[in-house]
Design an enzyme around this catalytic site. Structure first.
Site, mmCIF file in Angstrom:
data_model
loop_
_atom_site.group_PDB
_atom_site.id
_atom_site.type_symbol
_atom_site.label_atom_id
_atom_site.label_comp_id
_atom_site.label_asym_id
_atom_site.label_seq_id
_atom_site.Cartn_x
_atom_site.Cartn_y
_atom_site.Cartn_z
ATOM 1 N N ASP A 496 -32.647 -1.132 17.933
ATOM 2 C CA ASP A 496 -32.911 -2.538 17.622
ATOM 3 C C ASP A 496 -32.671 -3.356 18.901
ATOM 4 O O ASP A 496 -31.613 -3.223 19.542
ATOM 5 C CB ASP A 496 -32.003 -3.038 16.500
ATOM 6 C CG ASP A 496 -32.427 -4.416 16.016
ATOM 7 O OD1 ASP A 496 -33.435 -4.504 15.299
ATOM 8 O OD2 ASP A 496 -31.741 -5.403 16.378
ATOM 9 N N ASN A 504 -39.345 -14.641 21.834
ATOM 10 C CA ASN A 504 -40.386 -15.154 20.937
ATOM 11 C C ASN A 504 -40.302 -16.666 20.795
ATOM 12 O O ASN A 504 -41.310 -17.371 20.785
ATOM 13 C CB ASN A 504 -40.262 -14.494 19.555
ATOM 14 C CG ASN A 504 -41.242 -13.349 19.389
ATOM 15 O OD1 ASN A 504 -42.193 -13.214 20.148
ATOM 16 N ND2 ASN A 504 -40.999 -12.514 18.398
ATOM 17 N N HIS A 509 -45.362 -15.735 20.636
ATOM 18 C CA HIS A 509 -45.616 -14.362 20.217
ATOM 19 C C HIS A 509 -46.355 -13.558 21.274
ATOM 20 O O HIS A 509 -46.214 -12.327 21.341
ATOM 21 C CB HIS A 509 -46.426 -14.356 18.913
ATOM 22 C CG HIS A 509 -45.612 -14.786 17.726
ATOM 23 N ND1 HIS A 509 -44.610 -14.011 17.208
ATOM 24 C CD2 HIS A 509 -45.650 -15.923 16.974
ATOM 25 C CE1 HIS A 509 -44.067 -14.631 16.174
ATOM 26 N NE2 HIS A 509 -44.676 -15.801 16.018
ATOM 27 N N ASP A 513 -45.183 -9.941 22.304
ATOM 28 C CA ASP A 513 -46.038 -8.752 22.258
ATOM 29 C C ASP A 513 -46.060 -8.044 23.602
ATOM 30 O O ASP A 513 -46.004 -6.807 23.674
ATOM 31 C CB ASP A 513 -47.461 -9.144 21.859
ATOM 32 C CG ASP A 513 -47.554 -9.568 20.401
ATOM 33 O OD1 ASP A 513 -46.583 -9.339 19.657
ATOM 34 O OD2 ASP A 513 -48.605 -10.118 20.016
ATOM 35 N N ASP A 539 -39.058 -5.772 16.177
ATOM 36 C CA ASP A 539 -38.445 -5.255 17.403
ATOM 37 C C ASP A 539 -37.600 -4.017 17.120
ATOM 38 O O ASP A 539 -36.638 -3.737 17.808
ATOM 39 C CB ASP A 539 -37.583 -6.343 18.056
ATOM 40 C CG ASP A 539 -36.455 -6.821 17.141
ATOM 41 O OD1 ASP A 539 -36.524 -6.522 15.925
ATOM 42 O OD2 ASP A 539 -35.518 -7.486 17.635
#
Length: 639
Positions: A496, A504, A509, A513, A539
């Protein structure tokens, strides 16, 4: 008797007062009666002797017929005891005559067939039946069942009509029964093969009162199962009027025994009103003693596409004399590849599309054998797809294949879909082949791409959650089968990202990405080629180390953390630093189900975050510890 008559006459006549003439007459009558009596006695004795001789001869003929008969004969009492059996019957069941005559028919009959013939026996006892025949199974001496045909009659008392015993003939029909079973099995396999090939099957059986059709055939015409069954002549009414007479003639020719098979191509009306072309091929498989049809079976194939192609070729051939050049231009301009050959299988024409797909120029190909230019194999079997040369007089037909692969001279391959059609001249002679094929590579590549997309994450290219879960399930099942030692088990990591939400929120976004792609590359870069890396969503990432110890997994996890921490990521001129926390657990024989393993690693990862992030927490057997020198917080506190 004659002596008695003479003596009586000598005693009585002298006492009678008769004249000489009367006396002479009486004597003559007496001697005549005596002679007649002697003659009758002689005839009676001769008749008795003849009757005895005929009875003896009859008994001798019956005995010889019974002894020398090739089929079994038995004389049976009304309660089933075998009173007398001939050698053929005893040999058929593997007994000696003495052994079989000590048994009853009930002991010789197969248990499942004991009821067969009982109703007939009851009717014979009642005097309503004098003969019988049926088929049943007997048991040989070694216990082997054998089929036999039993026929016979009841012998009754001439005066009282009371049944005395039975005379039975038993014929071995086991070979016939086995042949019938093999035929039935072959018919079943044949029907399945035709249905699997997309061909309809029809079955005409007079005993069943009509014709039945397979579901493939009725669906071909737009009907439901059973909707067309019954009337054996209904199919003729569905044929195009222009084709009906020729089909009926072909049907009559086969019924009359003039042709080995019934075969016809014709148009049939679909339920929605359109016409489709059908290839109908069948054969009479059973006739009665008078030669009348009892049963016939056949197949029907939709050849609409083939007929359309043939019609185009026929039109082209008819116009070839005065429009050859226009046909050549047409073939050169169409989108499909076309190759034509002559009767000797030499290439006579190639259009530009065929040149492109085969990588052979038309100048190089003309005059060469087809195999020099065009070599197609079946995609599944790898066997070459042959180009059949028709025999003169044989009916023309087209062959289609949608899974062919064209192999070029340089060993490169191209997926194609091909139709191979023969060229038949006006004299019905084979003149060559026309091969029409299309490049099917993109379509098949698209199929493979769709399969890849279904198993991989669209953003990172890593395995997606569903395919990753399937891989884990396979490893867990294999671990349970192998019951592998600790040293040979697999390791599972739950990763994680730390501080990813900030990227973000600040960069959007698009920034998130782009960073996820970098993370995927970083994780993949520090692992081996056999290890599985997946993006579970957001994530969250997961890794399966295909083999290794917990200590080795710790080193790999720390390498992943260091690689992610070392990413130098900037977006819109702003640098972003992220980290990762990893939960680590084993995949082994007693580790539980997949969801338990993931939950255990997830809890370990949460404990790693609670312990300060950027670290590895190991959860063997449900317990959690981390890779720092100080102990991690307990799981209960971390959660």
């Amino acid at each position: 008797m004659a002596g008695l008559a003479a003596a009586a006459a000598s005693i009585v006549l002298p006492r009678l007062d008769l004249g000489a003439e009367a006396l002479g007459l009486c004597l003559r009558v007496s001697f005549a009666l005596a002679a007649g009596a002697l003659l009758l006695a002689a005839l009676f004795i001769t008749r008795i002797s003849d009757d005895r001789r005929q009875i003896a001869e009859s008994e001798q003929r019956f005995r010889r017929a019974m002894e020398d008969s090739a089929i079994g004969i038995a004389i049976v009492s009304l309660d089933g005891r075998i009173l007398q059996a001939n050698p053929a019957f005893a040999a058929m069941l593997g007994y000696s005559r003495e052994e079989i005559e000590a048994l009853t028919f009930f002991q010789l009959t197969h248990p499942d067939d004991l009821q067969i013939g009982r109703e007939t026996m009851e009717s014979m006892r009642a005097g309503t039946v004098n003969a019988f025949q049926f088929e049943k199974r007997y048991l040989k001496k070694d216990g082997t069942p054998i089929w036999a045909h039993l026929a016979g009659s009841v012998i009754r008392d001439e005066k009282s009509d009371r049944p005395l015993y039975l005379v039975s003939q038993i014929e071995d029909i086991d070979a016939r029964k086995q042949a019938e079973a093999r035929i039935a099995e072959a018919e079943t396999r044949w029907n399945f093969a035709l249905a699997g090939a997309g061909q309809g099957v029809w079955d005409f059986d007079m005993r069943k009162g009509g014709t039945t059709y397979s579901s493939t055939w009725v669906k071909m015409l737009g009907y439901g199962d059973g909707e067309l069954d019954g009337d054996p002549d209904r199919w003729l009414t569905m044929i195009h009027p222009d084709d009906r007479a020729a089909v009926a003639e072909a049907d009559r020719a086969h019924l009359d025994g003039k042709t080995e098979f019934f075969e016809a191509e014709f148009r049939m009306r679909h339920k929605d009103g359109r016409w489709i072309w059908i290839l109908d091929r069948g054969k009479a498989i059973e006739r009665d003693a008078d030669g009348q049809l009892i049963r016939a079976i056949g197949s029907l194939t939709d050849i609409t596409r083939r007929k359309q192609a043939e019609e185009r070729l026929i039109v082209s051939a008819a116009m070839l004399a005065d429009e050859k050049e226009r046909l050549r231009v047409t073939l050169q301009s169409i989108g499909d590849a076309v190759i034509c050959t002559d009767a000797a299988n030499r290439v006579t024409f190639m259009n530009p599309v065929a040149e492109k797909l085969t990588s052979v120029s038309s100048d190089e190909a003309l005059g060469k054998t087809l195999s020099h230019v065009y070599w197609a194999v079946d995609e599944e079997t790898g066997h070459r797809i042959g180009m059949t040369r028709l025999v003169t007089g044989e009916e023309a037909r087209s062959d289609q294949n949608s899974r062919a692969v064209l192999i070029r001279h340089d060993d490169t391959r191209c997926s194609i879909r091909q139709i191979v059609s023969p060229i038949i001249n006006e004299r019905n002679e084979f003149g060559g082949l026309v091969i029409v094929f299309q490049d099917f590579t993109d379509a098949r590549a698209l199929q493979r791409q769709l399969a890849h997309a279904a198993a991989h994450d669209a953003l990172t290219g890593l395995a997606n959650r569903s395919s990753f879960i399937r891989a884990m399930e396979g490893l867990v099942d294999q671990a349970r089968k192998d019951d592998a030692a600790v040293g040979g088990r697999h390791q599972f990591m739950y990763i994680d990202l730390d501080h990813f939400k900030l990227v973000n929120d600040t960069g959007g976004h698009a920034a998130g990405d782009a960073l996820l792609k970098r993370v995927a590359e970083a994780v993949r870069g520090v692992l081996g080629p056999k290890d599985i890396v997946a993006r579970l969503g957001g994530d969250e990432f997961a890794v399966i180390l295909k083999s290794g110890s917990t200590s080795g997994a710790r080193i790999a996890a720390r390498s992943i953390i260091d690689a992610i921490a070392g990413l130098n990521f900037s977006w819109d001129g702003r640098s972003h630093a992220i980290g990762a926390s990893i939960g680590l657990t084993a995949i082994c024989a007693n580790c539980g189900e997949v969801d338990e393993i993931i939950a255990r690693a997830d809890a370990a990862c949460y404990a790693a975050k609670a312990a300060g992030r950027g670290c590895v927490s190991v959860a063997p057997d449900g317990k959690i510890s981390d890779d720092r020198s100080e102990p991690a917080e307990p799981l209960a506190a971390a959660s």
